[in-house]
Design an enzyme around this catalytic site. Sequence first.
Site, PDB file in Angstrom:
ATOM      1  N   GLY A 234       0.974  -1.130   0.193  1.00  0.00           N
ATOM      2  CA  GLY A 234      -0.291   0.461   0.192  1.00  0.00           C
ATOM      3  C   GLY A 234       0.918   1.503  -0.230  1.00  0.00           C
ATOM      4  O   GLY A 234       0.756   2.103  -0.828  1.00  0.00           O
ATOM      5  N   PHE A 235       2.044   1.340   0.739  1.00  0.00           N
ATOM      6  CA  PHE A 235       2.819   2.293   1.306  1.00  0.00           C
ATOM      7  C   PHE A 235       2.366   4.397   1.225  1.00  0.00           C
ATOM      8  O   PHE A 235       2.242   4.376   0.365  1.00  0.00           O
ATOM      9  CB  PHE A 235       3.875   2.636  -0.165  1.00  0.00           C
ATOM     10  CG  PHE A 235       4.170   0.722  -0.503  1.00  0.00           C
ATOM     11  CD1 PHE A 235       5.452   0.732   0.214  1.00  0.00           C
ATOM     12  CD2 PHE A 235       3.834  -0.131  -1.818  1.00  0.00           C
ATOM     13  CE1 PHE A 235       5.816  -0.570   0.766  1.00  0.00           C
ATOM     14  CE2 PHE A 235       4.936  -0.788  -1.665  1.00  0.00           C
ATOM     15  CZ  PHE A 235       5.492  -1.350  -0.613  1.00  0.00           C
ATOM     16  N   THR A 463       3.856  -5.822   6.369  1.00  0.00           N
ATOM     17  CA  THR A 463       4.731  -5.761   7.721  1.00  0.00           C
ATOM     18  C   THR A 463       4.676  -7.057   8.499  1.00  0.00           C
ATOM     19  O   THR A 463       5.996  -6.908   8.790  1.00  0.00           O
ATOM     20  CB  THR A 463       4.305  -4.678   7.544  1.00  0.00           C
ATOM     21  OG1 THR A 463       1.964  -5.006   8.460  1.00  0.00           O
ATOM     22  CG2 THR A 463       4.095  -2.776   7.323  1.00  0.00           C
ATOM     23  N   ASN A 628      10.074  -7.903  15.836  1.00  0.00           N
ATOM     24  CA  ASN A 628      10.785  -9.546  14.844  1.00  0.00           C
ATOM     25  C   ASN A 628      11.806  -8.729  14.447  1.00  0.00           C
ATOM     26  O   ASN A 628      11.426  -8.188  13.728  1.00  0.00           O
ATOM     27  CB  ASN A 628       9.974  -9.766  14.359  1.00  0.00           C
ATOM     28  CG  ASN A 628       9.792 -10.681  13.615  1.00  0.00           C
ATOM     29  OD1 ASN A 628      11.609 -11.239  13.128  1.00  0.00           O
ATOM     30  ND2 ASN A 628       9.574 -11.959  13.319  1.00  0.00           N
ATOM     31  N   GLN A 635      11.664  -4.531   6.945  1.00  0.00           N
ATOM     32  CA  GLN A 635      10.992  -2.640   7.315  1.00  0.00           C
ATOM     33  C   GLN A 635      11.932  -1.912   6.860  1.00  0.00           C
ATOM     34  O   GLN A 635      11.828  -0.798   5.573  1.00  0.00           O
ATOM     35  CB  GLN A 635      10.523  -2.359   8.456  1.00  0.00           C
ATOM     36  CG  GLN A 635       8.893  -3.464   8.522  1.00  0.00           C
ATOM     37  CD  GLN A 635       8.528  -2.607   6.984  1.00  0.00           C
ATOM     38  OE1 GLN A 635       7.574  -1.766   7.116  1.00  0.00           O
ATOM     39  NE2 GLN A 635       7.544  -3.620   6.395  1.00  0.00           N
ATOM     40  N   GLY A 700       8.024   1.125   9.995  1.00  0.00           N
ATOM     41  CA  GLY A 700       7.378   1.403   9.068  1.00  0.00           C
ATOM     42  C   GLY A 700       8.263   2.216   7.828  1.00  0.00           C
ATOM     43  O   GLY A 700       8.146   1.759   6.620  1.00  0.00           O
ATOM     44  N   GLU A 701       8.622   3.279   8.131  1.00  0.00           N
ATOM     45  CA  GLU A 701       8.383   4.422   7.169  1.00  0.00           C
ATOM     46  C   GLU A 701       9.918   4.591   7.386  1.00  0.00           C
ATOM     47  O   GLU A 701      10.042   5.488   6.056  1.00  0.00           O
ATOM     48  CB  GLU A 701       7.591   5.241   7.294  1.00  0.00           C
ATOM     49  CG  GLU A 701       6.128   5.882   7.289  1.00  0.00           C
ATOM     50  CD  GLU A 701       5.155   6.164   7.561  1.00  0.00           C
ATOM     51  OE1 GLU A 701       5.132   6.190   8.830  1.00  0.00           O
ATOM     52  OE2 GLU A 701       4.414   7.075   6.630  1.00  0.00           O
TER      53      GLU A 701
HETATM   54  N1  MCN Z   1       8.186  -4.101  13.645  1.00  0.00           N
HETATM   55  C1  MCN Z   1       8.744  -4.868  14.592  1.00  0.00           C
HETATM   56  N2  MCN Z   1       9.222  -3.958  15.845  1.00  0.00           N
HETATM   57  C2  MCN Z   1       9.052  -2.396  16.562  1.00  0.00           C
HETATM   58  C3  MCN Z   1       8.339  -2.144  15.251  1.00  0.00           C
HETATM   59  C4  MCN Z   1       7.105  -2.788  13.680  1.00  0.00           C
HETATM   60  O1  MCN Z   1       9.478  -5.977  14.537  1.00  0.00           O
HETATM   61  N3  MCN Z   1       9.149  -1.779  17.249  1.00  0.00           N
HETATM   62  C5  MCN Z   1       8.038  -4.979  12.275  1.00  0.00           C
HETATM   63  C6  MCN Z   1       6.652  -5.025  12.539  1.00  0.00           C
HETATM   64  O2  MCN Z   1       7.113  -6.441  10.730  1.00  0.00           O
HETATM   65  C7  MCN Z   1       5.931  -4.472  11.794  1.00  0.00           C
HETATM   66  C8  MCN Z   1       5.943  -3.521  11.219  1.00  0.00           C
HETATM   67  O3  MCN Z   1       7.775  -4.026  11.666  1.00  0.00           O
HETATM   68  O4  MCN Z   1       4.186  -5.401  11.709  1.00  0.00           O
HETATM   69  C9  MCN Z   1       6.189  -2.583  10.676  1.00  0.00           C
HETATM   70  O5  MCN Z   1       5.146  -1.297  11.424  1.00  0.00           O
HETATM   71  P1  MCN Z   1       4.741   0.089  11.963  1.00  0.00           P
HETATM   72  O6  MCN Z   1       6.205   0.604  11.966  1.00  0.00           O
HETATM   73  O7  MCN Z   1       3.839   0.018  13.770  1.00  0.00           O
HETATM   74  O8  MCN Z   1       3.721   0.325  11.055  1.00  0.00           O
HETATM   75  P2  MCN Z   1       2.885  -0.249  10.531  1.00  0.00           P
HETATM   76  O9  MCN Z   1       2.693  -1.672  11.084  1.00  0.00           O
HETATM   77  O10 MCN Z   1       1.754   0.650  11.163  1.00  0.00           O
HETATM   78  O11 MCN Z   1       2.324  -0.066   8.918  1.00  0.00           O
HETATM   79  C10 MCN Z   1       2.507   1.285   7.624  1.00  0.00           C
HETATM   80  C11 MCN Z   1       2.783   1.276   7.675  1.00  0.00           C
HETATM   81  C12 MCN Z   1       3.432   2.293   6.668  1.00  0.00           C
HETATM   82  S1  MCN Z   1       2.933   3.660   7.420  1.00  0.00           S
HETATM   83  C13 MCN Z   1       4.256   2.483   5.483  1.00  0.00           C
HETATM   84  S2  MCN Z   1       3.873   3.688   4.520  1.00  0.00           S
HETATM   85  C14 MCN Z   1       4.257   1.209   4.784  1.00  0.00           C
HETATM   86  C15 MCN Z   1       5.413  -0.140   5.623  1.00  0.00           C
HETATM   87  O12 MCN Z   1       3.958  -0.319   7.426  1.00  0.00           O
HETATM   88  N4  MCN Z   1       3.964   0.838   3.880  1.00  0.00           N
HETATM   89  C16 MCN Z   1       4.010  -0.885   3.474  1.00  0.00           C
HETATM   90  N5  MCN Z   1       5.549  -0.346   5.513  1.00  0.00           N
HETATM   91  C17 MCN Z   1       5.705  -1.882   4.263  1.00  0.00           C
HETATM   92  N6  MCN Z   1       5.617  -2.790   3.991  1.00  0.00           N
HETATM   93  C18 MCN Z   1       5.603  -3.454   3.124  1.00  0.00           C
HETATM   94  N7  MCN Z   1       5.584  -4.590   2.653  1.00  0.00           N
HETATM   95  N8  MCN Z   1       4.374  -2.504   2.647  1.00  0.00           N
HETATM   96  C19 MCN Z   1       3.723  -2.082   2.227  1.00  0.00           C
HETATM   97  O13 MCN Z   1       2.866  -1.260   1.766  1.00  0.00           O
HETATM   98 MO1  MOS Z   2       1.949   4.756   5.059  1.00  0.00          MO
HETATM   99  S1  MOS Z   2       2.153   7.086   4.100  1.00  0.00           S
HETATM  100  O1  MOS Z   2       1.451   6.367   6.806  1.00  0.00           O
HETATM  101  O2  MOS Z   2       0.605   4.012   5.099  1.00  0.00           O
END
Ligand code: MCN
Ligand code: MOS
Length: 734
Positions: A234-235, A463, A628, A635, A700-701
Amino acid sequence: MTILERPRHVGPGVDRVDGPQKVTGAARYPNDFSHPDMAHAALVRATIAAGRVARLDTGAAESAPGVLAVLTHLNAPRLATGPSALLATPPPPLRDDRILYYGQYVAVVVADTPERASAAARRIEVGYEPAEPLLDIHDPRAERLPDPWGSDASWGDTRAALDDAHVVIEASYTTAENTNNPLGLFSTLAEWDGDTLTVHDSTQWPTRVRATLAQMFGVPEAGVRVLVLYVGGGFGAGLRVWPHVILTAMAARQTGRPVKLVMTRPEMFTGIGHRPATVQHIRIGATRDGRLTAIEHESRSTVAIEGDNIEPCATVSTAAYACPNVTAHDEQVRLNIPWTNSMRAPGEAQGNFVLESAIDELSHALGIDPLELRLRNYAEVHPRSGLPWSSKALRECYEVGAERFGWSRRVPEPGSMREGDWLVGYGMAGISYFWYQAPCQARATVRGDGTAYVRSAVTDIGTGTYTIMTQLAAELLGLEQDRVTFGLGDTSMPPGPQAGGSGLTAALGSAVHAACRNLVRAFLDAAAADPASPLAGCDLDDVAVTGGRVHRVGEPERGESYAGILAMRGLDELSADGDSTPRTPQEAGMAPAGPFGARFVEVRVDPELGRLSVARVVSAIDGGRILNEKLARSQIIGGTVGGIGMAMFEDTVSDPGTGRIANATLGDYLVPVNADIPDMDVSFVGGPDAFNPIGVKGVGEIGLVGMAAAIANAVFHATGKRIRSVPITIDRLL
Ligand code: MCN
Ligand code: MOS
């Protein structure tokens, strides 16, 4: 119940629980679902950027083989508007004859096969009355929206400090439009049964899709079910409910058949948002010994007519360094362009490029090492509020990154490092990413057979949400991972927020934490009904959970198994809900910190041909507690690839006269390929964050952020040439 002190299940790089499904094709993405009497929709898009539809000839399409319906603004039902909250839903499609951007939908055709639908769509003739479109960010006629999301900030006296500074760096920068381009084509399948609606949709936010469809079609929210078990990326593109989703539901309602729509790649360039272009101006003042005295950062980004978009670029300069005088101002310019929207690290990606390039310019002007300059201006407290950070290991990021990269080998003089015919450059950037966490709910159940089921109506967009929440629930319930199933992607589950803002892990993890604690408490209550229970009189804090048993802390013998407690009470299972609404910074007495990071990059430049390649990337990231490590590393690696794309390749090019996107295919829109991607070294530093109960921050970003600046800074170091526009293409380099 003390938790996560010596975690067994969280931390290490556990393989994805859904890995086998994904690689065997068993995982079902929205367009893998079908229905026996399903019809198919195809879209017709406007070929002007502004004006109105003057003439429509749908006759040939209507009489084409297999066609069930042709909907245009002339016959489409009038819908209510959708939610206007954060990440608002665009106005109802096909509401009138106005065209506000190239690619806007003017018709949808429904037929018995996808081929017949798109063949008929091509037979629709649209006559336009064009107006002159606003397409240029510098167009003085375009409406300007100052401080559109209320993040402008100013403290001290920036102007006076700039006048008094020993050294002032001043420059303008530009960043190109980028398109999210998730690999999976977005798809919607809608099926009505009276007033109830079931939808499979490529979304990052199923509860928002449900609320929007209910509101726009005027049906009860309880009757709308949105399903999304997997998403092919999605990104940010899946953060809004886009017009094609509404049109698919509309088509299904009009034809009385389930309708499926799969977008084409060119439609993905106009229909699901894109990263806006920005023009930014920065002035930095400093003393001769490298103390920042003033930062003034102004940014302008593009937004669609009637659109909204959050793109806080200048805001980046309010959180990064200790500086007594700061002014940050963002504004938007309304243009006849497809909707701009969040794309991985919105605002941060572009704002960081400017700030971290300007810091590099300053370090060169002062003759101070770029890393040393950053350390001299380290923000020990949150610069804007003065509150202590909930965690900050940026200094460790710098130290670990520099060490692993070999930053000390850098010879300061630009153009002084070579390998054969190649100029070699070392560049770096720091990152102080924003914090985001939305409220979330989850439910946890433990059954008589000792298995657990935990769920929330959220998504896993690639993710790893399924996996980390399985790990976390196993940890919190004291079960082996293979005894725990995590469910998501179904709005009949407790509501959760978007996978967005790198905030889902904190929001959902905190809700799962609450649900699991409440569930253990429920088991304690059930056990306490028997005065002879070894758990009688125990509080949550008195017990631990291991091996499917609740027992007194430090006394594994004095406890009972979940199965035993259920059997004793004659229950099949016990469930509990958890809710996580974050505290405010004032309540917590601290500034919630996002992740921090440092990027170190080595580039090679061929001075004859202007060829640029990235030879090495070292990243050190403070993401709080990492749930993890394998997934978190993925990521950062994925984000880094995106950052290399932004820095060197990605550029959504529109024709300046018509607004037509000229490179709306993956053949023409360049993204990095394997040959562009070097060795990537990722380290995680720091420890649990204090703001949420599980100590996590988002990752994630942040992997995308800092790459543009680090690469541009490395290019300067290699060549002595300062590039202030991304992507850094050959023409800019020569
Ligand atoms: N994680 C972890 N430990 C943490 C935080 C995160 O191990 N303390 C790992 C986990 O596997 C978690 C992943 O990182 O599922 C992402 O976590 P987080 O940072 O909380 O992000 P979100 O779950 O809110 O995911 C959204 C974020 C965003 S905003 C975009 S844009 C994005 C991203 O994630 N788009 C993605 N990563 C992506 N990865 C894939 N494969 N595809 C997308 O579209
Ligand atoms: Mo991320 S651009 O907030 O889905």
